[in-house]
Design a protein around this motif. Sequence first.
Motif, PDB file in Angstrom:
ATOM      1  N   ALA A  74      -9.707  -1.637  -3.150  1.00  0.00           N
ATOM      2  CA  ALA A  74     -11.032  -1.831  -3.371  1.00  0.00           C
ATOM      3  C   ALA A  74     -11.681  -1.223  -4.596  1.00  0.00           C
ATOM      4  CB  ALA A  74     -11.956  -1.487  -2.218  1.00  0.00           C
ATOM      5  N   TRP A  75     -11.224   0.195  -4.800  1.00  0.00           N
ATOM      6  CA  TRP A  75     -11.701   0.957  -6.063  1.00  0.00           C
ATOM      7  C   TRP A  75     -11.260   0.245  -7.526  1.00  0.00           C
ATOM      8  CZ3 TRP A  75      -9.623   3.552 -10.213  1.00  0.00           C
ATOM      9  CH2 TRP A  75     -10.888   4.498 -10.967  1.00  0.00           C
ATOM     10  N   ALA A  76      -9.854  -0.039  -7.320  1.00  0.00           N
ATOM     11  CA  ALA A  76      -9.122  -0.792  -8.381  1.00  0.00           C
ATOM     12  C   ALA A  76      -9.739  -1.947  -8.900  1.00  0.00           C
ATOM     13  CB  ALA A  76      -7.712  -0.668  -8.143  1.00  0.00           C
ATOM     14  N   THR A  77      -9.729  -2.743  -8.041  1.00  0.00           N
ATOM     15  CA  THR A  77     -10.473  -4.108  -8.209  1.00  0.00           C
ATOM     16  C   THR A  77     -11.968  -4.171  -8.523  1.00  0.00           C
ATOM     17  OG1 THR A  77     -10.747  -4.490  -5.863  1.00  0.00           O
ATOM     18  CG2 THR A  77      -8.592  -5.335  -7.168  1.00  0.00           C
ATOM     19  N   GLU A  95     -10.922  11.659  -4.315  1.00  0.00           N
ATOM     20  CA  GLU A  95      -9.123  11.686  -3.801  1.00  0.00           C
ATOM     21  C   GLU A  95      -8.285  11.654  -5.336  1.00  0.00           C
ATOM     22  OE1 GLU A  95      -7.843  11.802  -0.883  1.00  0.00           O
ATOM     23  OE2 GLU A  95      -9.593  12.107   0.406  1.00  0.00           O
ATOM     24  N   THR A  96      -8.553  12.347  -5.917  1.00  0.00           N
ATOM     25  CA  THR A  96      -7.915  12.410  -7.181  1.00  0.00           C
ATOM     26  C   THR A  96      -7.480  11.312  -7.611  1.00  0.00           C
ATOM     27  OG1 THR A  96      -5.820  12.758  -6.091  1.00  0.00           O
ATOM     28  CG2 THR A  96      -6.863  14.997  -6.733  1.00  0.00           C
ATOM     29  N   ARG A  97      -8.345  10.382  -8.016  1.00  0.00           N
ATOM     30  CA  ARG A  97      -8.444   8.983  -8.750  1.00  0.00           C
ATOM     31  C   ARG A  97      -7.257   9.193  -9.808  1.00  0.00           C
ATOM     32  NH1 ARG A  97      -8.977   7.383  -4.235  1.00  0.00           N
ATOM     33  NH2 ARG A  97     -10.581   5.799  -3.469  1.00  0.00           N
ATOM     34  N   SER A  98      -6.351   8.596 -10.475  1.00  0.00           N
ATOM     35  CA  SER A  98      -5.654   8.469 -11.549  1.00  0.00           C
ATOM     36  C   SER A  98      -5.500   6.904 -12.132  1.00  0.00           C
ATOM     37  CB  SER A  98      -4.189   9.199 -11.069  1.00  0.00           C
ATOM     38  OG  SER A  98      -3.326   9.096 -12.440  1.00  0.00           O
ATOM     39  N   VAL A  99      -5.553   6.931 -13.605  1.00  0.00           N
ATOM     40  CA  VAL A  99      -5.633   5.667 -13.979  1.00  0.00           C
ATOM     41  C   VAL A  99      -4.697   5.619 -15.236  1.00  0.00           C
ATOM     42  CG1 VAL A  99      -6.732   3.616 -15.020  1.00  0.00           C
ATOM     43  CG2 VAL A  99      -7.893   4.965 -13.125  1.00  0.00           C
ATOM     44  N   LEU A 134      -1.702  -2.359 -14.788  1.00  0.00           N
ATOM     45  CA  LEU A 134      -2.482  -1.133 -14.604  1.00  0.00           C
ATOM     46  C   LEU A 134      -1.996  -0.323 -13.296  1.00  0.00           C
ATOM     47  CD1 LEU A 134      -5.286   0.190 -15.038  1.00  0.00           C
ATOM     48  CD2 LEU A 134      -6.123  -1.168 -13.033  1.00  0.00           C
ATOM     49  N   ILE A 135      -2.104   0.802 -13.399  1.00  0.00           N
ATOM     50  CA  ILE A 135      -1.433   1.780 -12.248  1.00  0.00           C
ATOM     51  C   ILE A 135      -2.497   2.838 -11.812  1.00  0.00           C
ATOM     52  CG2 ILE A 135       0.527   3.382 -11.471  1.00  0.00           C
ATOM     53  CD1 ILE A 135       2.087   2.164 -14.009  1.00  0.00           C
ATOM     54  N   VAL A 136      -3.115   2.519 -10.705  1.00  0.00           N
ATOM     55  CA  VAL A 136      -4.043   3.550 -10.085  1.00  0.00           C
ATOM     56  C   VAL A 136      -3.582   4.212  -9.005  1.00  0.00           C
ATOM     57  CG1 VAL A 136      -6.490   3.515  -9.053  1.00  0.00           C
ATOM     58  CG2 VAL A 136      -5.886   1.864 -10.896  1.00  0.00           C
ATOM     59  N   ASP A 148     -10.464  -8.374 -13.098  1.00  0.00           N
ATOM     60  CA  ASP A 148      -9.180  -9.148 -13.357  1.00  0.00           C
ATOM     61  C   ASP A 148      -7.988  -8.649 -12.851  1.00  0.00           C
ATOM     62  OD1 ASP A 148     -11.279 -11.093 -14.580  1.00  0.00           O
ATOM     63  OD2 ASP A 148     -11.056 -10.031 -16.577  1.00  0.00           O
ATOM     64  N   LEU A 149      -8.115  -7.482 -12.232  1.00  0.00           N
ATOM     65  CA  LEU A 149      -6.826  -6.903 -11.750  1.00  0.00           C
ATOM     66  C   LEU A 149      -6.034  -7.885 -10.817  1.00  0.00           C
ATOM     67  CD1 LEU A 149      -4.492  -4.738 -11.368  1.00  0.00           C
ATOM     68  CD2 LEU A 149      -6.314  -3.616  -9.659  1.00  0.00           C
ATOM     69  N   GLU A 150      -4.944  -8.191 -11.134  1.00  0.00           N
ATOM     70  CA  GLU A 150      -3.864  -8.897  -9.997  1.00  0.00           C
ATOM     71  C   GLU A 150      -3.019  -7.858  -9.395  1.00  0.00           C
ATOM     72  OE1 GLU A 150      -2.341 -12.322 -11.938  1.00  0.00           O
ATOM     73  OE2 GLU A 150      -4.351 -13.342 -12.725  1.00  0.00           O
ATOM     74  N   VAL A 151      -3.179  -7.484  -8.152  1.00  0.00           N
ATOM     75  CA  VAL A 151      -2.394  -6.672  -7.573  1.00  0.00           C
ATOM     76  C   VAL A 151      -1.025  -7.077  -7.262  1.00  0.00           C
ATOM     77  CG1 VAL A 151      -2.013  -4.985  -5.586  1.00  0.00           C
ATOM     78  CG2 VAL A 151      -4.272  -5.466  -6.680  1.00  0.00           C
ATOM     79  N   THR A 152       0.046  -6.524  -7.698  1.00  0.00           N
ATOM     80  CA  THR A 152       1.427  -7.068  -7.584  1.00  0.00           C
ATOM     81  C   THR A 152       2.265  -5.918  -6.820  1.00  0.00           C
ATOM     82  OG1 THR A 152       2.117  -5.892  -9.715  1.00  0.00           O
ATOM     83  CG2 THR A 152       1.509  -8.402  -9.792  1.00  0.00           C
ATOM     84  N   HIS A 153       1.947  -4.669  -6.735  1.00  0.00           N
ATOM     85  CA  HIS A 153       2.713  -3.747  -6.325  1.00  0.00           C
ATOM     86  C   HIS A 153       1.843  -2.741  -5.580  1.00  0.00           C
ATOM     87  CE1 HIS A 153       5.622  -5.286  -9.178  1.00  0.00           C
ATOM     88  NE2 HIS A 153       6.428  -4.734  -8.492  1.00  0.00           N
TER      89      HIS A 153
END
Length: 505
Positions: free
Chosen positions: A313-316, A274-278, A290-292, A321-326
């Motif tokens: 789930a993919w990002a974490t 699904e065109t993952r972008s990082v 980090l922007i995914v 250690d990702l703390e999702v904020t947005h």
Amino acid sequence: MGEKRQVSSSYWLETAPDGHHPPLTEDLDVDVAVIGAGIAGLSTAWELTRAGRSVAVLEAGRVAAGVTGHTTAKVTALHTLVYDKLRRTRGPEGARLYARSQSEAIEHAARTARELGVDCEWETRTAYTYARDASRVEELRAEARAAAEAGLPASFVTETGLPFPVAGAVQVTGQAQFHPRKYLLALAADLVEHGGRIYEDTTVLGLDEGEPCRVSTATGATVRARDVVVATHYPIFDRALLFARLSTRRELVVAGTIPAEQDPDGMFITPDEETRSVRTAPYEGDRRLLIVTGEHFTPGTGDPRARFERLTAWATGHFPDLEVTHRWATQDTEPTDTVPMVGPLHQGARHTYVATGFGGWGMTGGIMAGRLLTAQITGEECAWSALYDPRRVKAAVREAPTFLKTQAKVAGHFVGDRLRPSPPVESLPPGEGAVVRADGGRLAVYRDDDGRLHAVSARCTHLGCLVDFNAAERAWECPCHGSRFDTDGKVIQGPATKPLEQRDL
């Protein structure tokens, strides 16, 4: 962020001061009227003002708060897998012109940021298009060769800074990333300082292509201009029939902080998954943002909540250690023949222009469009005018299968969505919406958190397709051309310019 509210606002919108411009309340005469204040519109208006033209920018909402305010803001000429295709469909010279025009946009943006003295978090980065599936390797090698032949510093590699192995990647050095709002707000301020005018909360309703052109607005005021630029992401005027050559996709974004030492040090995208972008961006102290992105879908189809869960789930999973904020979503417009449409609005256009179809690469595309349209309006030559010309016929014919597939999809929604079963209104829980049958027609009904029902016509005011409910963003969306409306029917995103009609249950 509450449990029911699935999307917070864009990080870019939260972290840049919001300038304010008044709505247009009286008639106005200018050299050029620019409709839309995203990166394409503001870049065009800024260039024209610097070229000595009097310019008025008309924006239905806020400056740089629409599609541009929700981008990932990669400033790169590596657009996933485009150069091998361009080499085959437009020839080696077409691929070279594309690479040159996009690369010069990067250089121009860097110069502009320095000239304006704006801290827009500009960072030089290497861009990668990668694949984890070994069956893609030859495709990536071909893309690397085509990109290099087109003039980019491109190569094929098998190692990246990502926290997982890849089968291969196209690498292009010397690319960039920035804070789009900080850059564009500085552009807007400089535009006004040099005599340009910006009007927010000013929805354009009509365009008369006389001499001069006349642009009518919802405020009742009219702008008379020799030239008009339509830079509304998706064109709001249908006379050019560009909607038949464009498709719309929505894409989700998850962002949060990671330790700086875990920065993969690059901008990454894959045509798979699904065109993952990082990418990352500066943050406080010893952390990076980090922007995914990924999980793209047609507006008005499916449930984005499950997609947000998969993306998170993919990002974490890859960055523990990702703390999702947005979490937010963005919208892209894809041309059926690969290349954006920038130039005269239609075959007979003499003083009207358009910029659309950037396919997810609006940062370089919008900056390029500003320079190209300014050259055309001021009578200068531009080497890539023909490449981006919206009136191109051969390219549209050559890629007719994509065109036909797009139209079949629209037709399917126009007919099929009217045959969907209708749930009972009583079954709607708070925070949900559905299209229901009533009085021989279809209503879009939403129940708010307090239990009150809000009903509007389900018929999109653009070309009449039926909208559907996006529960994650609490919006009505049209699957045919991507118009979006809030729960009371107000336009959030075009091409629609009129709200959904209010209805009583």
